[in-house]
Enzyme design. Structure first.
Site, PDB file in Angstrom:
ATOM      1  CB  ALA A  15      -0.932  -0.002   1.211  1.00 38.08           C
ATOM      2  CB  ILE A  19      -1.703  -0.048  -8.196  1.00 31.18           C
ATOM      3  CG1 ILE A  19      -1.305   0.194  -9.648  1.00 31.18           C
ATOM      4  CG2 ILE A  19      -3.166  -0.478  -8.126  1.00 31.18           C
ATOM      5  CD1 ILE A  19      -1.135  -1.054 -10.464  1.00 31.18           C
ATOM      6  N   GLY A  20      -1.213   0.467  -5.047  1.00 26.60           N
ATOM      7  CA  GLY A  20      -1.685   0.269  -3.685  1.00 26.60           C
ATOM      8  C   GLY A  20      -2.004   1.573  -2.988  1.00 26.60           C
ATOM      9  CE1 TYR A 198       4.761  -8.492 -11.746  1.00 26.26           C
ATOM     10  CE2 TYR A 198       3.784  -8.667 -13.934  1.00 26.26           C
ATOM     11  CZ  TYR A 198       3.806  -8.090 -12.672  1.00 26.26           C
ATOM     12  OH  TYR A 198       2.877  -7.137 -12.328  1.00 26.26           O
TER      13      TYR A 198
END
Length: 338
Positions: A15, A19-20, A198
């Protein structure tokens, strides 16, 4: 921790940036009363993220739990801490991830630039990026452990808080446009033998989400996968210099004409997560992946596509994961703390 009857609880891994961080901001824009737990490995960054959120939302309910999803001991400790603090969870955003030592192949880029697969290459980065994975202290491939397996163990540990028929809970995995069946093998789920760790780890999230729905929907736990699109984050900037990305940005923006998944900013990339946050999880398609999209004019929206998933493969992976979890717990002298 005392929660009001109507207060929802959301845990967000990874976070502190990208994006978090944008997701946490957007969650508070949707519901200022929600309790957000920042699940992060760097406490300095976590405190800075919390302070930044509180500067915009001074009445927000934000807590922090330390977790490194790439380390089993940390996952188990964090799960125990979460169970001590909360009596239920409404959302678990499985967002943390890494790309180990990524390198862009300019030869592959130039070769693909004049081929029929140019659009696919630019929207998935398939064949463009190579990685050098490594083994973590638990004896696991680090990308697999961080992007997927640590989250899987966390879910397993938090089942008592997540499974509730009266108040269904939702798992929301951050997958990727690069998640592809061609880079995954049931015989090598950690992707020890390949160079697309990934992609393989993200395809694991897609498969596991389907399996989790099959096993836990009747217990009030629902799982969804989303893709943020092509987003400029710290992970992306590691591939090439920031100056190069700035020069490339106008071209990437124009690509939205044919590929709206070029969301580019973390705020835009969190669109599908927010859309899922507002849905009743029991009404969602368990075989769909939800994509964040942005138009050339900057309008955000979400769209869904059926995943390239074989449910039998998903179930076989789930069984392998349970076996691996047991092996790792035993080999590292950890009791089952569920």
């Amino acid at each position: 921790m005392i929660l009001t009857t109507m207060q929802r609880v959301a845990i967000v891994t990874g976070a502190t940036s990208g994006i978090g961080s944008a997701l946490c901001e957007r969650l508070l824009q949707e519901d200022e009363n929600i309790h957000i737990c920042l699940a992060c490995r760097n406490m300095d960054k976590a405190n800075a993220t919390r302070d930044n959120l509180l500067s915009s939302f001074p009445c927000a309910h934000i807590s922090i739990v330390k977790i490194d999803v790439g380390r089993l001991e940390s996952v188990l400790h964090a799960a125990q801490e979460i169970k001590t603090r909360f009596h239920r969870l409404d959302y678990l955003f499985l967002n943390a991830g890494i790309m180990a030592n990524p390198h862009v192949s300019f030869w592959a880029f130039l070769h693909g630039l004049f081929s029929s697969r140019i659009l696919q290459m630019l929207t998935t980065a398939e064949g463009l990026i190579t990685q050098q994975d490594r083994v973590n202290p638990d004896g696991l491939q680090e990308v697999f452990a961080t992007n997927f397996f640590g989250h899987f163990v966390l879910i397993r540990q938090l089942e008592p808080l997540l499974c509730c028929l009266e108040n269904p809970s939702q798992l929301i995995w951050t997958s990727s446009v690069s998640a592809h069946v061609s880079n995954f093998s049931l015989d090598d789920i950690q992707h020890k033998q390949g160079k697309q760790s990934y992609s393989s780890s993200k395809y694991c999230t897609d498969l596991a989400s389907v399996a989790l729905n099959n096993h836990f929907n009747k217990q009030g736990l629902f799982s969804s996968v989303m893709c943020p699109g092509i987003v400029m984050t710290n992970m992306t900037y590691e591939l090439m210099s920031p100056l190069f990305w700035k020069l490339l940005f106008p071209f990437l923006w124009l690509l939205r004409l044919c590929a709206p998944t070029y969301t580019l900013t973390p705020y835009n990339g969190a669109e599908a997560q927010i859309w899922l946050f507002k849905q009743k999880p029991e009404l969602l398609d368990p075989l769909a992946k939800y994509y964040s999209c942005t138009t050339v004019l900057g309008k955000n929206y979400s769209e869904s596509h059926k995943m390239d998933i074989n449910e039998d493969t998903a179930e076989k992976l789930y069984k392998k994961l349970l076996e691996l979890e047991k092996q790792v717990l035993v080999s590292n002298n950890h009791p089952d703390k569920k």
